[in-house]
Design a protein around this motif. Sequence first.
Motif, PDB file in Angstrom:
ATOM      1  N   CYS A  77       0.819  -1.218   0.000  1.00 40.83           N
ATOM      2  CA  CYS A  77       0.000   0.000   0.000  1.00 40.83           C
ATOM      3  C   CYS A  77       0.850   1.264   0.000  1.00 40.83           C
ATOM      4  CB  CYS A  77      -0.908   0.006   1.218  1.00 40.83           C
ATOM      5  SG  CYS A  77      -1.806  -1.518   1.443  1.00 40.83           S
ATOM      6  N   ARG A  81       0.755   4.220  -2.847  1.00 43.02           N
ATOM      7  CA  ARG A  81       0.503   5.631  -2.515  1.00 43.02           C
ATOM      8  C   ARG A  81       1.645   6.526  -2.990  1.00 43.02           C
ATOM      9  NH1 ARG A  81      -1.286   3.056   2.439  1.00 43.02           N
ATOM     10  NH2 ARG A  81      -3.539   3.122   2.482  1.00 43.02           N
ATOM     11  N   VAL A 100      -6.215   3.391  -0.910  1.00 45.46           N
ATOM     12  CA  VAL A 100      -6.078   2.172  -1.699  1.00 45.46           C
ATOM     13  C   VAL A 100      -6.975   1.107  -1.084  1.00 45.46           C
ATOM     14  CG1 VAL A 100      -4.473   0.419  -2.550  1.00 45.46           C
ATOM     15  CG2 VAL A 100      -3.689   2.773  -2.241  1.00 45.46           C
ATOM     16  N   SER A 101      -7.733   0.432  -1.927  1.00 50.16           N
ATOM     17  CA  SER A 101      -8.562  -0.675  -1.450  1.00 50.16           C
ATOM     18  C   SER A 101      -8.617  -1.733  -2.542  1.00 50.16           C
ATOM     19  CB  SER A 101      -9.963  -0.196  -1.077  1.00 50.16           C
ATOM     20  OG  SER A 101     -10.621   0.334  -2.200  1.00 50.16           O
ATOM     21  N   CYS A 121      -6.372  -0.709   2.502  1.00 49.15           N
ATOM     22  CA  CYS A 121      -5.264  -1.549   2.055  1.00 49.15           C
ATOM     23  C   CYS A 121      -4.333  -1.763   3.228  1.00 49.15           C
ATOM     24  CB  CYS A 121      -4.543  -0.854   0.908  1.00 49.15           C
ATOM     25  SG  CYS A 121      -3.094  -1.731   0.322  1.00 49.15           S
TER      26      CYS A 121
END
Length: 171
Positions: A77, A81, A100-101, A121
């Motif tokens: 994650c 990013r 974030v997912s 995330c």
Amino acid sequence: MRLAPRPHRGARGASAVEFALVAVIFFMLVFGIFEFGRAVWIQQGVSAASREGARFGVGTGLSVTGSPTGVPQFRNCGAIRQAAVAKVPDLNLSTANVKVSYELYAPSASPSASPTATPTCNPSTTPSLKDGDKVIVVVERTMDFNLPLVPLSPITLDARNERSLYLGSTP
């Protein structure tokens, strides 16, 4: 050669007043055009950042950037990013602007069944991912308006991108 007649005394003052009224409207319009252009630029940058984060997030190699390193890139994650933020350094984004997912693909016989989404995330709590799952990257940025004489509240510009994973033989 004949010169144009001079305006009356009061007419010169009226011209100054007319100019003052028209100039305010004209400059407000010009500043509004600048602010609209800035909003379009920020929206395009936010969209590019989310697109880059999603593109980076479907990579299957081991991460060498972000925290932690050595995990599969699609589960890292921090690296996702950082990739989004690094795409548009002029926007002064931080990793806090990037969410974030994952959306887990669940094939079923029922067409009304919806995929399940994990809200965040986290490499340690994210379930195992497989082909067809999606990486979803959302980038948000607040824009303050700089229009003189017009107090406008800030707006949030955001963009969402998602990409499907194809892992092949990667764990």
